[in-house]
Write a protein that holds these residues in place. Structure first.
Motif, PDB file in Angstrom:
ATOM      1  N   PHE A 180     -28.956  28.782 -24.963  1.00  0.00           N
ATOM      2  CA  PHE A 180     -29.965  29.735 -24.482  1.00  0.00           C
ATOM      3  C   PHE A 180     -30.459  29.331 -23.084  1.00  0.00           C
ATOM      4  CE2 PHE A 180     -34.481  31.114 -24.249  1.00  0.00           C
ATOM      5  CZ  PHE A 180     -34.203  32.426 -23.953  1.00  0.00           C
ATOM      6  N   GLY A 181     -31.325  28.344 -23.038  1.00  0.00           N
ATOM      7  CA  GLY A 181     -31.734  27.806 -21.728  1.00  0.00           C
ATOM      8  C   GLY A 181     -32.498  28.784 -20.851  1.00  0.00           C
ATOM      9  N   PHE A 184     -30.875  30.705 -17.930  1.00  0.00           N
ATOM     10  CA  PHE A 184     -29.469  30.264 -17.963  1.00  0.00           C
ATOM     11  C   PHE A 184     -28.599  31.275 -18.719  1.00  0.00           C
ATOM     12  CE2 PHE A 184     -26.126  27.993 -20.368  1.00  0.00           C
ATOM     13  CZ  PHE A 184     -25.377  27.484 -19.322  1.00  0.00           C
ATOM     14  N   ALA A 185     -29.172  31.848 -19.804  1.00  0.00           N
ATOM     15  CA  ALA A 185     -28.418  32.792 -20.638  1.00  0.00           C
ATOM     16  C   ALA A 185     -27.977  34.011 -19.842  1.00  0.00           C
ATOM     17  CB  ALA A 185     -29.257  33.211 -21.836  1.00  0.00           C
ATOM     18  N   VAL A 186     -28.715  34.336 -18.791  1.00  0.00           N
ATOM     19  CA  VAL A 186     -28.360  35.494 -17.965  1.00  0.00           C
ATOM     20  C   VAL A 186     -27.589  35.050 -16.721  1.00  0.00           C
ATOM     21  CG1 VAL A 186     -29.302  37.414 -16.625  1.00  0.00           C
ATOM     22  CG2 VAL A 186     -30.350  36.789 -18.817  1.00  0.00           C
ATOM     23  N   LYS A 187     -28.033  33.935 -16.113  1.00  0.00           N
ATOM     24  CA  LYS A 187     -27.409  33.487 -14.869  1.00  0.00           C
ATOM     25  C   LYS A 187     -26.001  32.942 -15.084  1.00  0.00           C
ATOM     26  CE  LYS A 187     -31.451  32.179 -12.125  1.00  0.00           C
ATOM     27  NZ  LYS A 187     -31.083  32.687 -10.793  1.00  0.00           N
ATOM     28  N   ASN A 188     -25.786  32.270 -16.195  1.00  0.00           N
ATOM     29  CA  ASN A 188     -24.467  31.736 -16.514  1.00  0.00           C
ATOM     30  C   ASN A 188     -24.038  32.283 -17.877  1.00  0.00           C
ATOM     31  OD1 ASN A 188     -23.343  29.695 -14.473  1.00  0.00           O
ATOM     32  ND2 ASN A 188     -25.495  29.126 -14.610  1.00  0.00           N
ATOM     33  N   ALA A 189     -23.947  33.599 -17.916  1.00  0.00           N
ATOM     34  CA  ALA A 189     -23.761  34.292 -19.194  1.00  0.00           C
ATOM     35  C   ALA A 189     -22.494  33.851 -19.929  1.00  0.00           C
ATOM     36  CB  ALA A 189     -23.738  35.795 -18.959  1.00  0.00           C
ATOM     37  N   ALA A 190     -21.405  33.633 -19.200  1.00  0.00           N
ATOM     38  CA  ALA A 190     -20.137  33.308 -19.865  1.00  0.00           C
ATOM     39  C   ALA A 190     -20.235  31.956 -20.570  1.00  0.00           C
ATOM     40  CB  ALA A 190     -18.998  33.300 -18.855  1.00  0.00           C
ATOM     41  N   VAL A 191     -20.779  30.959 -19.880  1.00  0.00           N
ATOM     42  CA  VAL A 191     -20.904  29.628 -20.478  1.00  0.00           C
ATOM     43  C   VAL A 191     -21.906  29.673 -21.627  1.00  0.00           C
ATOM     44  CG1 VAL A 191     -21.499  27.218 -20.074  1.00  0.00           C
ATOM     45  CG2 VAL A 191     -20.317  28.492 -18.302  1.00  0.00           C
ATOM     46  N   SER A 192     -23.011  30.373 -21.415  1.00  0.00           N
ATOM     47  CA  SER A 192     -24.028  30.502 -22.457  1.00  0.00           C
ATOM     48  C   SER A 192     -23.443  31.147 -23.710  1.00  0.00           C
ATOM     49  CB  SER A 192     -25.190  31.348 -21.920  1.00  0.00           C
ATOM     50  OG  SER A 192     -26.032  31.753 -22.965  1.00  0.00           O
ATOM     51  N   ALA A 193     -22.662  32.205 -23.532  1.00  0.00           N
ATOM     52  CA  ALA A 193     -22.067  32.901 -24.678  1.00  0.00           C
ATOM     53  C   ALA A 193     -21.070  31.993 -25.394  1.00  0.00           C
ATOM     54  CB  ALA A 193     -21.387  34.183 -24.216  1.00  0.00           C
ATOM     55  N   MET A 195     -21.180  28.724 -25.529  1.00  0.00           N
ATOM     56  CA  MET A 195     -21.965  27.727 -26.276  1.00  0.00           C
ATOM     57  C   MET A 195     -22.524  28.354 -27.550  1.00  0.00           C
ATOM     58  SD  MET A 195     -23.788  26.058 -22.912  1.00  0.00           S
ATOM     59  CE  MET A 195     -25.028  25.027 -23.705  1.00  0.00           C
ATOM     60  N   HIS A 221     -31.382  33.638 -29.347  1.00  0.00           N
ATOM     61  CA  HIS A 221     -30.003  33.508 -28.865  1.00  0.00           C
ATOM     62  C   HIS A 221     -29.025  33.336 -30.021  1.00  0.00           C
ATOM     63  CE1 HIS A 221     -26.704  31.104 -26.859  1.00  0.00           C
ATOM     64  NE2 HIS A 221     -26.739  32.191 -26.152  1.00  0.00           N
TER      65      HIS A 221
END
Lengths: 250, 490
Positions: A180-181, A184-193, A195, A221
């Motif tokens: 989530f972060g 971070f969940a929006v800015k680095n959506a691919a990595v967040s998803a 995770m 999240h």
């Protein structure tokens, strides 16, 4: 003992049931709870995204809202960590920028009385068996800020272990971030998803019906990821389990 | 260095590469578990960690004292010290030194400082070939690739890929790979050993970095696992070491702390197989000529920042990479720097500034989970520095660039975000407004889209949105117990 509930903006708006559960739980344990309406957000979204100055009014607001209380209890590991870890930094930086001691004093007044819910139960009230009943298989995800910034250690697990009917199963890779972060969940959506997907996979592997956290932003999240994948696992805040008794139907 | 995309784009591409993710996951999880076990063996780990941080902090505060002492000691021992303000100057010094020997080939010990300044490319432009001798660096060099990890530069490759690279490219750089090369670790290591031995025995110039420099004696220290470093440090006639100024420690006694912290944190070993120390030159043993190039390249600028300077404590163990959930999925190349992972996300924007979209995006390459801080052997509070650098990106402010205090503007592309967070902060500071918004959201429940437009789309693509409840907590409290505490501020 004057205890105030800091419900947090996420719980106030999206998860009011968690706030109600904290009130139910604390009152059952003989604590009189106040909800100072002047409270708002802890400022974490602003601070962690780099807008420290925008977080300052929220530090002042927090200090003013909870002035006069012995304890502030919050069902959020990350908001408690924001107050305890970052308010002193915000105060110190303001002082370093020559803006007097007012903000520093506001920050310092907030720190020692702010408790995350499980800390308050275990350390202040000294209870682990809160008289709860929850006849389900539960796995526990220790959220990062609760785990590393607050050092909650085994407090949530001890509380869960004392719940009647509850079967606790270990989560593989439990201490890994769910992704989530905040922004971070929006800015680095691919990595967040990615995770989140791994966390959802681990949760599914436990066979639990319920995944429990002490932070509803992580739950948002994790729950959103589980739902989008069609998983039947229910995300629940620990407070809702602890408030639950025989009469409650889940 | 090729132009690079900002972190989110490069990371998204890496996330989609199933083989890369499998390679990284396997490697980082293996070393992660081993490190935890190696650290748990020491009852005084937290004290060692505090000592490491304290020694580094104190030395950094007094670099103006220890660096001249180091120079005196190196010179007295027969070496020569060169000062390089930036990458270009360091490269020029090394090129000139190699040229003066008349050689066109050098053997290299794995070194982050020379990766940082792009030394191999600078040498190549002058007709000098640099041979990497560390196994992983060799794999990267033969594969026309870039390192993706501080300790294991080829972590993104698996055994099959390495076999293919050796079979295809070794012949272009020297002795070819043996016929029918398999992909067992023993076969791959033997192929590299045979290939490299020729280089060790013929090279007249060696280039290295150093893990530590001891000011009191002018001693350089390299910590390694393969023995290739020791070959490069002892066999050539000329040795050139390029070392960041922050690597100095005052005394041998200080070194003792770091020689416990480093191997356990990096390779999860109690002690690394090879620790080489060299002090100037000695007749009849080792290189006849020793040059030390002391590299600044943004380090004293970082030192001027009281929050950011803790990044200079870093001993390049890479424990933070191995534990980082973002690194594990994004891979090292997404960071666009010799320093990937959490430490790279705070070091690179300090050394290079935040002027490019990539460098401005690095402080956001973290969920702030804190696992990096927890494992750091010199207790660098990486999340604290990340947030500090985010502030620099979105608000600008005073920084030191090339030794001069200067005010930088906010990075571009944050206007909408700034407006949104300002508006949120304003609404949060006016609970009446917040309540009105909550009520509006609850009343318009039927109208809420299941997928969000704009920047929010990234969220709703992979995650369902929660339903806004019909009644906020605040309203529930007022409805059920409002009489007890309803003094709401406007």
């Amino acid at each position: 003992m004057r205890v105030a509930l800091f419900v947090t903006c996420v719980n106030d708006t999206l998860y009011p049931r968690t706030g109600r559960a904290v009130v139910t739980l604390l009152e059952r344990l003989g604590v009189e709870v106040d909800f100072p309406a002047a409270q708002s957000c802890c400022g974490q979204p602003q601070y962690n995204t780099g807008y420290r100055h925008q977080a300052e009014p929220l530090v002042r607001r927090y200090a003013a809202a909870f002035r006069g209380y012995d304890y502030v209890v919050t069902p959020s590991g990350s908001c408690a960590a924001m107050v305890r870890d970052n308010y002193p930094r915000i105060g110190a930086r303001a002082a370093a920028e020559g803006r007097g001691r007012e903000l520093t004093e506001a920050a310092e007044s907030a720190v020692p009385k702010t408790y995350e819910l499980t800390e308050f139960l275990v350390d202040v009230l000294r209870v682990t068996d809160v008289g709860a009943y929850f006849p389900h298989t539960v796995t526990y995800h220790p959220t990062c800020h609760g785990l590393r910034l607050l050092g909650l250690r085994d407090r949530p697990r001890r509380l869960l272990a004392a719940v009647r009917g509850l079967k606790l199963v270990e989560l593989p890779g439990a201490e890994e971030c769910c992704g989530f972060g905040g922004t971070f969940a929006v800015k680095n959506a691919a990595v967040s998803a990615a995770m989140g997907a791994d966390k959802a996979r681990h949760i599914a592997a436990t066979g639990a019906e319920t995944v429990c956290t002490v932070d509803n932003s992580c739950r948002l999240h994790i729950g959103g990821t589980l739902a989008r994948r069609g998983s039947p696992v229910r995300p629940v805040h620990l407070a809702e389990i602890l408030a639950s008794t025989e009469g409650d139907i889940w | 260095m090729p132009p690079r995309a900002a972190f989110p784009r490069a990371a998204a591409a890496a996330v989609g590469d199933a083989r890369l993710r499998a390679n990284l996951r396997h490697a980082t999880h293996t070393i992660r578990a081993k490190r935890a076990a190696a650290v748990a063996e020491l009852p005084d780990w937290e004290l060692l960690r505090a000592a490491g941080a304290a020694i580094k902090d104190r030395t950094l505060r007094h670099l103006d004292h220890y660096l001249p002492r180091l120079e005196e000691a190196v010179t007295a021992a027969g070496g020569r010290v060169h000062w390089a303000a930036d990458a270009a100057e360091a490269n020029r010094i090394v090129v000139d030194l190699v040229r003066a020997t008349g050689e066109t080939e050098v053997v290299k010990v794995k070194s982050m400082a020379t990766q940082e300044i792009g030394l191999n490319a600078a040498l190549a432009r002058e007709g000098i070939t640099a041979y990497e001798t560390d196994l992983a660096e060799l794999i990267v060099q033969l594969g026309d690739d870039l390192p993706s990890h501080i300790l294991v530069p080829a972590i993104h490759r698996n055994r099959g890929e390495i076999r293919d690279i050796f079979a295809r490219r070794m012949g272009d750089w020297g002795r070819p790979a043996p016929e029918g090369l398999g992909d067992t670790p023993a076969e791959l290591a033997e192929a590299a050993r045979l290939h490299l031995r020729e280089k060790f025995l013929t090279a007249k110039v060696g280039v290295s970095g150093a893990n530590f420099m001891v000011a009191e004696t002018g001693t350089m220290v390299v910590v390694e696992s393969e023995g290739n470093g020791r070959m490069c440090l002892t066999l050539p006639e000329t040795l050139i070491s390029v070392v960041g100024v922050e690597k100095v420690v005052p005394t041998w006694r200080d070194l003792e702390v770091f020689l416990q912290l480093l191997p356990r944190s990096s390779t999860a070993e109690r002690m690394n197989p090879y620790t080489s120390t060299w002090t100037g030159t000695t007749d009849g043993d080792g290189p006849h000529v020793f040059h030390l190039v002391l590299l600044d390249n943004g380090r004293t600028d970082a030192l001027a920042d009281t929050v950011g300077r803790q990044a200079l404590r870093c001993i390049r163990c890479s424990a933070c990479l191995n534990v980082c959930p973002v690194y594990e999925r994004a891979g090292g190349h997404a960071y666009g720097s010799a320093y990937p992972g959490p430490i790279g996300a705070i070091l690179t924007p300090q050394l290079r500034g935040t002027g490019t979209p990539l460098d401005a995006s690095l402080p956001y390459a973290s969920s702030l989970c804190g696992a990096c801080y927890e494992v750091c052997p010199v207790a660098i509070d990486i999340p604290e520095v990340l947030v500090h650098l985010r502030e620099r990106v979105v608000q600008g402010g005073q920084v030191t660039l090339r030794g001069t205090r200067t005010v930088i503007k906010p990075a571009r592309g944050h206007a909408a975000e700034r407006a949104a967070l300002r508006a949120a902060a304003w609404a949060f500071d006016h609970p009446g407004v917040l309540r009105a918004g909550q009520r509006l959201a609850a009343r318009t429940l039927r109208l809420h889209p299941r997928r969000l437009p704009g920047p929010g789309r990234a969220w709703s693509d992979s995650r369902a949105l929660p339903e806004v409840p019909a009644e906020s907590f605040r309203d529930w409290w007022l409805r059920t117990r409002g009489e007890r505490d309803s003094h709401e501020q406007p």
